[in-house]
Scaffold this active site. Structure first.
Site, PDB file in Angstrom:
ATOM      1  N   LYS A  55      46.482  40.466  84.033  1.00 27.16           N
ATOM      2  CA  LYS A  55      45.622  41.233  83.121  1.00 27.16           C
ATOM      3  C   LYS A  55      45.491  42.679  83.611  1.00 27.16           C
ATOM      4  O   LYS A  55      45.808  42.989  84.762  1.00 27.16           O
ATOM      5  CB  LYS A  55      44.244  40.563  83.042  1.00 27.16           C
ATOM      6  CG  LYS A  55      43.502  40.461  84.370  1.00 27.16           C
ATOM      7  CD  LYS A  55      42.313  39.499  84.275  1.00 27.16           C
ATOM      8  CE  LYS A  55      41.609  39.395  85.615  1.00 27.16           C
ATOM      9  NZ  LYS A  55      40.580  38.334  85.624  1.00 27.16           N
ATOM     10  N   TYR A 267      31.666  71.239  96.278  1.00 20.69           N
ATOM     11  CA  TYR A 267      30.514  71.269  95.368  1.00 20.69           C
ATOM     12  C   TYR A 267      29.235  70.848  96.077  1.00 20.69           C
ATOM     13  O   TYR A 267      29.233  69.911  96.889  1.00 20.69           O
ATOM     14  CB  TYR A 267      30.729  70.274  94.224  1.00 20.69           C
ATOM     15  CG  TYR A 267      31.684  70.744  93.148  1.00 20.69           C
ATOM     16  CD1 TYR A 267      31.440  71.900  92.416  1.00 20.69           C
ATOM     17  CD2 TYR A 267      32.820  70.003  92.855  1.00 20.69           C
ATOM     18  CE1 TYR A 267      32.310  72.313  91.421  1.00 20.69           C
ATOM     19  CE2 TYR A 267      33.691  70.399  91.854  1.00 20.69           C
ATOM     20  CZ  TYR A 267      33.436  71.563  91.137  1.00 20.69           C
ATOM     21  OH  TYR A 267      34.296  71.959  90.160  1.00 20.69           O
TER      22      TYR A 267
HETATM   23  C1  LIG Z   1      40.836  37.523  86.751  1.00 20.71           C
HETATM   24  C2  LIG Z   1      40.819  36.046  86.725  1.00 20.71           C
HETATM   25  C3  LIG Z   1      41.614  35.300  87.614  1.00 20.71           C
HETATM   26  C4  LIG Z   1      42.347  35.936  88.778  1.00 20.71           C
HETATM   27  O1  LIG Z   1      41.416  36.197  89.804  1.00 20.71           O
HETATM   28  P1  LIG Z   1      41.834  36.803  91.225  1.00 20.71           P
HETATM   29  O2  LIG Z   1      40.583  36.757  92.002  1.00 20.71           O
HETATM   30  O3  LIG Z   1      42.321  38.182  90.966  1.00 20.71           O
HETATM   31  O4  LIG Z   1      42.895  35.944  91.795  1.00 20.71           O
HETATM   32  C5  LIG Z   1      41.687  33.929  87.426  1.00 20.71           C
HETATM   33  N1  LIG Z   1      40.967  33.305  86.446  1.00 20.71           N
HETATM   34  C6  LIG Z   1      40.159  33.986  85.611  1.00 20.71           C
HETATM   35  C7  LIG Z   1      39.396  33.245  84.572  1.00 20.71           C
HETATM   36  C8  LIG Z   1      40.056  35.374  85.725  1.00 20.71           C
HETATM   37  O5  LIG Z   1      39.247  36.038  84.895  1.00 20.71           O
END
Ligand SMILES: *Cc1c(COP(=O)(O)O)cnc(C)c1O
Length: 374
Positions: A55, A267
């Protein structure tokens, strides 16, 4: 863990866009390390299947090269968060794709047309999908984010046994505290997930993401679905990182200057020099994912030495104190993330986690893929 192959023997492919043609920073992504991480996680969780979560543009590292590499490493199932991500991924791979967000009234046809499998999170979603094709069911076991309650789940199981709903191709749940092995919730969630065995006899099950894999075999079920660990993040917080580093980020030094005692830098004049100091200005800022929260806590590495950030982080620039580091000149590289500063370390300095750091690395870095697949 796997040793990185020496750079000259690897093929590097640079992704260049109008924004990165003359880039002052480089993000290299080592696809051989990515493949090594996949193999390591698959080994840790065997005989369970090791899927991959890609994702958010593969956690910011680039969907296509990441997916191609993982496919070649043997990955057969991918997870993304949204339909749009799924549609993009479908143009890259013919493998199984699950979409965590599940379906809506507007988009369930698009899912079916692209052979995407929704993760159904509620009874209304199950009804909307109406057995158009394979899908996963998400059971909430304690995260209280997405997923069916146990009550709804049992209701649904009746519909499955009497044939109104087809059996899901995967049942999943998600751990809330897998990075804290001693947390009570891990065992509670595990027990709840195990308890539904009699209900769905033949559906494969998946509970663990990256950190869950390291809680032991009882957490593996039929499939694990790591994301972060694939990309080199440490899935075992507070212990040495078993994964190979995947990314390296460096930025150019633009100017070096001397500041006198009492002068300020940046800044808000928050950094005031206690003596004559040498300051280097580097071409990275918060628009590149170098968070403002890193002011006064982070270091960069120049010529193998740590140089602390001096003053506030600007949008495009930071200043660092290079007093005592000899021979630094404009055009030299400063290592932002690499062998001396890990993703997890830098994230900690910013008061966040590596996940956020990776997914907010900006579009101005020239992305170089090392060990690229043909
Ligand atoms: C993002 C996600 C994962 C992967 O998690 P990691 O900690 O990056 O391995 C797995 N299952 C779900 C439902 C997620 O939202």
């Amino acid at each position: 863990m796997a040793v990185l192959p020496d750079l000259p023997t690897m093929i590097a492919i640079t992704m260049e866009t109008a924004l990165t043609k003359n880039s002052l920073s480089e993000l290299s992504i080592n696809l051989e390390a990515l493949a090594a991480n996949y193999h390591f996680l698959a080994e840790q969780s065997a005989p369970s299947e090791c899927a991959a979560v890609v994702k958010a543009n593969a956690y910011g590292l680039g969907l296509r090269p990441v997916v191609r590499t993982l496919e070649k490493a043997g990955c057969k199932t991918f997870f993304v968060a949204t339909l749009d991500e799924g549609l993009t991924l479908r143009t890259i791979t013919a493998k199984t794709i699950y979409v965590f967000a599940g379906v809506t009234e507007e988009n369930n046809v698009a899912f079916a047309e692209a052979s995407l499998r929704p993760v159904l999170n509620s009874i209304p979603q199950v009804k909307l999908w109406n057995s158009r094709g394979p899908s996963a069911l998400h059971l909430d076991t304690g995260m209280n984010r997405l997923g069916l309650s146990k009550k709804d789940f049992l209701k649904l199981s009746t519909c499955i046994s009497n044939g109104t709903v087809i059996e899901p191709t995967l049942i999943l749940s998600h751990l809330a505290c897998a990075d804290e092995p001693a947390h009570d919730l891990n065992v509670q969630q595990l027990k709840k997930f195990q308890a539904l065995r009699p209900t769905f006899q033949s559906s494969p099950r998946s509970l663990s993401a990256s950190s869950g894999i390291f809680l032991g075999p009882s957490y593996h079920f039929d499939m694990v679905r790591p994301g972060y660990a694939l990309y080199g993040g440490n899935p075992t917080k507070n212990q040495p990182n078993p994964m190979s580093p995947v990314i390296n980020l460096k930025a150019r030094i633009m100017q070096c200057r001397e500041v006198a005692r009492g002068e300020t830098v940046g800044y808000g004049a928050t950094f005031r020099s206690d003596k004559r100091r040498q300051i280097a200005t580097i071409a990275i800022g918060y628009a590149d994912g170098y968070s403002r929260a890193l002011a006064e806590t982070a270091h960069v590495s120049i010529k193998g030495m740590l140089a602390p950030v001096a003053g506030r982080i600007s949008m495009d620039l930071i200043s660092v104190d290079i007093t005592g580091i000899e021979g630094v000149k404009p055009g030299d590289w400063a290592e932002i993330i690499g062998s001396t500063i890990s993703v997890d370390d830098l994230a900690k300095c910013a008061g966040t986690i590596g996940y956020e750091l990776l997914t907010t690395l900006g579009p101005r870095h020239k992305r170089i893929y090392i060990g690229a697949i043909k």
